[in-house]
Design a protein around this motif. Sequence first.
Motif, PDB file in Angstrom:
ATOM      1  N   LYS A  40       3.271   7.306  -9.699  1.00  0.00           N
ATOM      2  CA  LYS A  40       3.765   6.390  -8.675  1.00  0.00           C
ATOM      3  C   LYS A  40       3.839   7.084  -7.308  1.00  0.00           C
ATOM      4  O   LYS A  40       3.637   6.459  -6.272  1.00  0.00           O
ATOM      5  CB  LYS A  40       5.145   5.847  -9.071  1.00  0.00           C
ATOM      6  CG  LYS A  40       5.110   4.868 -10.232  1.00  0.00           C
ATOM      7  CD  LYS A  40       6.510   4.445 -10.642  1.00  0.00           C
ATOM      8  CE  LYS A  40       6.509   3.586 -11.898  1.00  0.00           C
ATOM      9  NZ  LYS A  40       5.842   2.301 -11.726  1.00  0.00           N
ATOM     10  N   ALA A  44       0.662   5.072  -3.551  1.00  0.00           N
ATOM     11  CA  ALA A  44       0.739   4.472  -2.213  1.00  0.00           C
ATOM     12  C   ALA A  44      -0.145   5.190  -1.184  1.00  0.00           C
ATOM     13  O   ALA A  44      -0.987   4.548  -0.536  1.00  0.00           O
ATOM     14  CB  ALA A  44       2.189   4.410  -1.741  1.00  0.00           C
ATOM     15  N   HIS A 126       5.894 -12.721   0.906  1.00  0.00           N
ATOM     16  CA  HIS A 126       6.065 -11.392   0.319  1.00  0.00           C
ATOM     17  C   HIS A 126       4.821 -10.524   0.513  1.00  0.00           C
ATOM     18  O   HIS A 126       4.914  -9.297   0.592  1.00  0.00           O
ATOM     19  CB  HIS A 126       6.370 -11.520  -1.176  1.00  0.00           C
ATOM     20  CG  HIS A 126       6.481 -10.206  -1.881  1.00  0.00           C
ATOM     21  ND1 HIS A 126       7.569  -9.372  -1.744  1.00  0.00           N
ATOM     22  CD2 HIS A 126       5.627  -9.558  -2.717  1.00  0.00           C
ATOM     23  CE1 HIS A 126       7.383  -8.282  -2.458  1.00  0.00           C
ATOM     24  NE2 HIS A 126       6.211  -8.367  -3.060  1.00  0.00           N
ATOM     25  N   PRO A 129       3.921  -7.257   4.769  1.00  0.00           N
ATOM     26  CA  PRO A 129       5.045  -6.309   4.847  1.00  0.00           C
ATOM     27  C   PRO A 129       5.780  -6.388   6.179  1.00  0.00           C
ATOM     28  O   PRO A 129       5.175  -6.634   7.224  1.00  0.00           O
ATOM     29  CB  PRO A 129       4.350  -4.949   4.702  1.00  0.00           C
ATOM     30  CG  PRO A 129       2.969  -5.167   5.237  1.00  0.00           C
ATOM     31  CD  PRO A 129       2.624  -6.579   4.908  1.00  0.00           C
ATOM     32  N   ASP A 134       8.265   0.896   4.265  1.00  0.00           N
ATOM     33  CA  ASP A 134       9.040   0.282   3.187  1.00  0.00           C
ATOM     34  C   ASP A 134       8.131  -0.115   2.030  1.00  0.00           C
ATOM     35  O   ASP A 134       8.470   0.091   0.860  1.00  0.00           O
ATOM     36  CB  ASP A 134       9.773  -0.957   3.723  1.00  0.00           C
ATOM     37  CG  ASP A 134      10.563  -1.674   2.640  1.00  0.00           C
ATOM     38  OD1 ASP A 134      11.461  -1.045   2.056  1.00  0.00           O
ATOM     39  OD2 ASP A 134      10.281  -2.853   2.379  1.00  0.00           O
ATOM     40  N   ALA A 135       6.955  -0.672   2.345  1.00  0.00           N
ATOM     41  CA  ALA A 135       5.995  -1.081   1.316  1.00  0.00           C
ATOM     42  C   ALA A 135       5.537   0.120   0.503  1.00  0.00           C
ATOM     43  O   ALA A 135       5.428   0.061  -0.727  1.00  0.00           O
ATOM     44  CB  ALA A 135       4.798  -1.771   1.958  1.00  0.00           C
ATOM     45  N   ARG A 138       8.303   1.456  -1.837  1.00  0.00           N
ATOM     46  CA  ARG A 138       8.529   0.625  -3.029  1.00  0.00           C
ATOM     47  C   ARG A 138       7.253   0.413  -3.848  1.00  0.00           C
ATOM     48  O   ARG A 138       7.242  -0.362  -4.800  1.00  0.00           O
ATOM     49  CB  ARG A 138       9.133  -0.718  -2.617  1.00  0.00           C
ATOM     50  CG  ARG A 138      10.554  -0.612  -2.083  1.00  0.00           C
ATOM     51  CD  ARG A 138      11.180  -1.958  -1.773  1.00  0.00           C
ATOM     52  NE  ARG A 138      10.535  -2.634  -0.645  1.00  0.00           N
ATOM     53  CZ  ARG A 138       9.804  -3.734  -0.753  1.00  0.00           C
ATOM     54  NH1 ARG A 138       9.612  -4.290  -1.930  1.00  0.00           N
ATOM     55  NH2 ARG A 138       9.256  -4.282   0.307  1.00  0.00           N
ATOM     56  N   ASN A 139       6.162   1.077  -3.443  1.00  0.00           N
ATOM     57  CA  ASN A 139       4.867   0.948  -4.133  1.00  0.00           C
ATOM     58  C   ASN A 139       4.418  -0.502  -4.260  1.00  0.00           C
ATOM     59  O   ASN A 139       3.892  -0.924  -5.300  1.00  0.00           O
ATOM     60  CB  ASN A 139       4.929   1.591  -5.526  1.00  0.00           C
ATOM     61  CG  ASN A 139       4.410   3.021  -5.516  1.00  0.00           C
ATOM     62  OD1 ASN A 139       3.977   3.515  -4.483  1.00  0.00           O
ATOM     63  ND2 ASN A 139       4.446   3.683  -6.643  1.00  0.00           N
ATOM     64  N   GLU A 140       4.616  -1.280  -3.201  1.00  0.00           N
ATOM     65  CA  GLU A 140       4.153  -2.673  -3.171  1.00  0.00           C
ATOM     66  C   GLU A 140       2.670  -2.670  -2.802  1.00  0.00           C
ATOM     67  O   GLU A 140       2.289  -2.736  -1.638  1.00  0.00           O
ATOM     68  CB  GLU A 140       4.965  -3.480  -2.136  1.00  0.00           C
ATOM     69  CG  GLU A 140       6.401  -3.742  -2.534  1.00  0.00           C
ATOM     70  CD  GLU A 140       6.511  -4.863  -3.562  1.00  0.00           C
ATOM     71  OE1 GLU A 140       5.480  -5.482  -3.904  1.00  0.00           O
ATOM     72  OE2 GLU A 140       7.634  -5.111  -4.031  1.00  0.00           O
ATOM     73  N   GLN A 143       1.156  -5.403  -0.449  1.00  0.00           N
ATOM     74  CA  GLN A 143       1.542  -5.217   0.954  1.00  0.00           C
ATOM     75  C   GLN A 143       0.784  -4.051   1.578  1.00  0.00           C
ATOM     76  O   GLN A 143       0.390  -4.116   2.752  1.00  0.00           O
ATOM     77  CB  GLN A 143       3.054  -4.998   1.056  1.00  0.00           C
ATOM     78  CG  GLN A 143       3.880  -6.220   0.672  1.00  0.00           C
ATOM     79  CD  GLN A 143       5.372  -6.015   0.912  1.00  0.00           C
ATOM     80  OE1 GLN A 143       5.811  -4.961   1.337  1.00  0.00           O
ATOM     81  NE2 GLN A 143       6.146  -7.051   0.629  1.00  0.00           N
ATOM     82  N   GLU A 261      -1.204   1.755 -13.644  1.00  0.00           N
ATOM     83  CA  GLU A 261      -1.144   2.667 -12.488  1.00  0.00           C
ATOM     84  C   GLU A 261      -1.617   4.061 -12.868  1.00  0.00           C
ATOM     85  O   GLU A 261      -2.272   4.744 -12.084  1.00  0.00           O
ATOM     86  CB  GLU A 261       0.288   2.755 -11.946  1.00  0.00           C
ATOM     87  CG  GLU A 261       0.712   1.564 -11.108  1.00  0.00           C
ATOM     88  CD  GLU A 261       2.128   1.726 -10.574  1.00  0.00           C
ATOM     89  OE1 GLU A 261       2.913   2.483 -11.162  1.00  0.00           O
ATOM     90  OE2 GLU A 261       2.438   1.086  -9.547  1.00  0.00           O
ATOM     91  N   SER A 290      -3.874  -5.054  -6.949  1.00  0.00           N
ATOM     92  CA  SER A 290      -2.826  -5.875  -6.327  1.00  0.00           C
ATOM     93  C   SER A 290      -2.794  -7.275  -6.920  1.00  0.00           C
ATOM     94  O   SER A 290      -1.798  -7.971  -6.792  1.00  0.00           O
ATOM     95  CB  SER A 290      -3.058  -5.964  -4.821  1.00  0.00           C
ATOM     96  OG  SER A 290      -4.255  -6.675  -4.548  1.00  0.00           O
TER      97      SER A 290
END
Length: 290
Positions: A40, A44, A126, A129, A134-135, A138-140, A143, A261, A290
């Motif tokens: 993780k 990102a 959502h 971003p 922040d994205a 949080r591993n979004e 985004q 992942e 995604s």
Amino acid sequence: AMFLGVGVGWGVHQFSTPEQATEIAGYLKIISDVFLRLIKMIIAPLVLSTLTVGIAHLGGGSAVGRIGGRTLAWFVTASLVSLSLGLVMVNLFKPGVGFPITLEDVGSNASAVQVATFSLREFITHVFPTSIIDAMARNEVLQIVVASLFLGVALSALGPKTAKVTELLEQLAFLMLKVTGYVMAFAPAAVFAALAAVIATQGLEVIIDYGRLVGTFFIALFVLWVLLIAAGFIVLGPRVFKLMVMVRAPGLLAFSTASSEAAYPRLLEQLERFGIANRVVSFVLPLGYS
């Protein structure tokens, strides 16, 4: 590592008290948890750098739109085939009928099976971003993809003016792939620990008890893979079998750690080795995730 994990887990379950088995499983789980945290950690920056550089090298918004359109058409088609196959298989085999566990048996964990209400408005908002930092924290991934799209298209439009920024991101991508190599060295230990921990507490019965349910799932997966390989054969010819051999390790890693992942970094590497252009892999793979 998978077979060794099952063997050690069975030994612990067989020759220890339940309390001892739970304690040993807790220690084993540390290894797999650390590995998944490390994965993780690199996802990102790896997605941001590879996707941004990939889009910057595509050569403008029209190329992004063209490849993006083909990619989304494939994703939607493959998803519809997958969902249809799932519906056919579950109605054919009825794996849940007579299953020994009911919602009452779950007890305090009953809330885990409640599905959140889907809202199209919340989903769309959502996607975008409020902060790229922040994205990434949080591993979004979705985004991060959107932010990378903007960055990549902007770098492509500015061309030589931002060549150094593109080069810096490219170097970051190489750096993250190198870090990935270090992290992936722990993959066999993580696979061993993950399986040993489950078998230590549940015993081999967990494999037998869920055999019908999991067996139905595996049959469905096998049929799906046959369909996917057939589609690949139409495009690639016999080379599709070489591709299957090259992606077997990431596939086994995702299967044994129950985390897609975990497979991403090695999959990215193997697809490039197969001969797919970096700009295509760097665009399609994160978008698919995604």
